[in-house]
Scaffold this active site. Structure first.
Site, PDB file in Angstrom:
ATOM      1  CE1 TYR A  25      -4.333  -1.763   0.213  1.00 14.75           C
ATOM      2  CE2 TYR A  25      -2.949  -3.274   1.501  1.00 14.75           C
ATOM      3  CZ  TYR A  25      -4.209  -3.044   0.649  1.00 14.75           C
ATOM      4  OH  TYR A  25      -5.180  -3.760   0.513  1.00 14.75           O
ATOM      5  CE1 TYR A 153      -7.365  -5.910   3.218  1.00 14.67           C
ATOM      6  CE2 TYR A 153      -6.246  -7.693   4.919  1.00 14.67           C
ATOM      7  CZ  TYR A 153      -6.459  -6.876   3.469  1.00 14.67           C
ATOM      8  OH  TYR A 153      -5.326  -7.215   2.804  1.00 14.67           O
ATOM      9  CG  ASP A 258     -10.676 -13.723   7.191  1.00 12.30           C
ATOM     10  OD1 ASP A 258      -9.773 -14.066   7.895  1.00 12.30           O
ATOM     11  OD2 ASP A 258     -10.506 -12.805   6.309  1.00 12.30           O
ATOM     12  CE  LYS A 287      -2.359 -10.687   8.499  1.00 12.34           C
ATOM     13  NZ  LYS A 287      -3.693 -10.519   7.974  1.00 12.34           N
TER      14      LYS A 287
END
Ligand SMILES: *Cc1c(COP(=O)(O)O)cnc(C)c1O
Length: 435
Positions: A25, A153, A258, A287
């Site tokens: 980003y 997200y 999620d 992760k």
């Protein structure tokens, strides 16, 4: 200390980096300052100029046991001497099988059909495919849409992006490429609130309305249970999650969790769903799965969903590096460490320390809210930070903290000791007070 030769080398490398390489980003050539890391050990990052930083980010939730954990590196060294990779099409291997077994032991009984993906975003894509193919298997091909909540997200690929918050996910830019799904308001009841039955009902109404109106075309609800991560670092009430499960069950639509950020102890429970005592049909993990050494994710579902998908044929996904053996061996070593249970005291200790250490931030004029859950601490500001200014200040204060927007947040490795935690929170307070 740097010799002048390495100093010059690093200046040249950083110039190349600045001119040629995208970081997450950022705009090439316009990013905030970048810091070269030459070593990482325990909870510390060492920069090229010899400074060491206490890492508050655990490399984006992932390095839960600290850097260079011997159990993880030994597991990977042993595997690299056997084979670092083989294709998973038509072949299998011990690390994948043992990892799948261990994951299903740690998850609720029904979640035991495993798809290994190569990143969190891809695991979300796979979850969406599973949901759509499930309904194909039940001869309801019209069920292709998802329902989700704002401020979520779920990753950066198009399928995942289509269920990210439309504003922070910049849906407008990608208009013609994104599937239009149904967005409910962001979960309104905070984790530590004490909602009345009426407030709870009001919070569930948008989901009821959406399913009443569009239910027949919806395949699944997808959301992050309890903690919304990169879409806003918000913690919402377990009763709300439980209520949403109830509504989805009434309408028979699937539920996808999620837990890519929340899984493996981060919120104080092994999985965030345990706060609400609910089990989804499909769960995404990533992760911290490998302990932060390699990229690996998993999408896991029930025999019922898997069998229904199989009625019509194969699950249509299969990445080149699926179930990479090195990553699986690290993940297995990480899960073994979690199975000792030491993470529980560590995470609760961090929660206490973050609560105490971040509390003084509440008195700062630029701070809107401070919230802590498990090993996650968030200071929400009234205005977005200036990254060009604030990032070097954190480094000067000896900590690695990477804010975004109005959010200054930390999720340290579980092994961080009390002194380092105090240094971390004091540095945040000091930098925000000076800002
Ligand atoms: C990070 C994250 C993802 C995306 O994972 P990647 O490995 O970056 O693709 C998806 N969902 C949640 C909740 C995440 O935190």
């Amino acid at each position: 200390m740097l010799t002048s030769t390495t100093d010059t080398q690093w200046r040249q490398r950083l110039k190349f980096d600045h001119d040629h390489i995208w970081h997450p980003y950022t705009a090439i050539g316009h990013g905030p300052p970048i810091f070269p890391v030459v070593a990482a050990d325990g909870v510390r990052l060492e920069l090229a100029d010899g400074r060491t930083l206490i890492d508050g980010m655990a490399s984006w939730w992932s390095v839960i046991h600290g850097y260079n954990h011997p159990a993880l590196t030994e597991a990977m060294k042993a595997q690299i001497d056997r084979f670092p990779h083989v294709m998973f099409g038509g072949l299998t291997h011990e690390p994948a099988i043992e990892l799948a077994k261990t994951l299903t032991e740690m998850l609720p009984a029904d979640l035991n059909r495993v798809f290994f993906a190569d990143s969190g975003s891809v695991s979300v894509e796979v979850a969406v495919k599973m949901a759509v193919q499930y309904w194909l298997g039940r001869d309801q091909p019209q069920r292709q849409k998802l329902v989700t909540v704002r401020r979520g997200y779920h990753g950066d690929t198009f399928g995942a992006m289509a269920v990210c918050d439309p504003e922070t996910g910049m849906h407008g830019w990608f208009n013609q490429n994104l599937t239009q799904h149904h967005f409910l308001p962001a979960p309104p009841l905070p984790f530590h609130a004490d909602p009345t039955p009426r407030q709870l009902e009001a919070a569930l109404q948008p989901l009821r309305d959406c399913l009443a109106q569009h239910g027949k075309s919806i395949a699944a609800l997808i959301l992050e249970p309890i903690v919304q991560g990169a879409g806003g670092m918000r913690f919402y009430h377990p009763a709300l999650l439980r209520g949403m499960h109830g509504v989805c069950r009434e309408h028979g639509i699937l539920i996808i969790h999620d837990e890519i950020a929340t899984g493996f102890g981060r919120t104080g429970k092994l999985f965030a769903m345990e706060h609400a005592d609910v089990v989804p049909d499909i769960i995404c993990l990533g992760k911290a799965l490998t302990g932060g050494t390699m990229t690996l994710a998993a999408t896991i579902t029930s025999p019922e969903v898997a069998d229904t998908i199989s009625r019509k044929g194969p699950l249509m996904h299969g990445p080149t590096f699926m179930a990479n053996p090195l990553a699986c061996s690290s993940a297995l070593a990480s899960l073994r460490l979690l199975q000792t249970g030491a993470w529980q005291d560590q995470v609760h200790g961090i929660e206490t320390r973050l609560n105490r250490g971040l509390a003084p931030c509440r008195d700062l004029p630029n701070v809107a809210e401070v919230r802590v859950l498990g090993a996650i601490g968030v200071v929400e500001l009234k205005a977005p930070v200036n990254m060009h200014q604030i990032q070097p200040r954190f480094v000067e204060a000896g900590v690695w903290v990477r804010p975004f927007g109005k959010l200054v947040y930390v999720m340290p490795p579980y092994v961080m000791g009390a002194d380092d935690l105090d240094h971390l929170t004091a540095a945040i307070h000091q930098v925000l007070a000076d800002a």
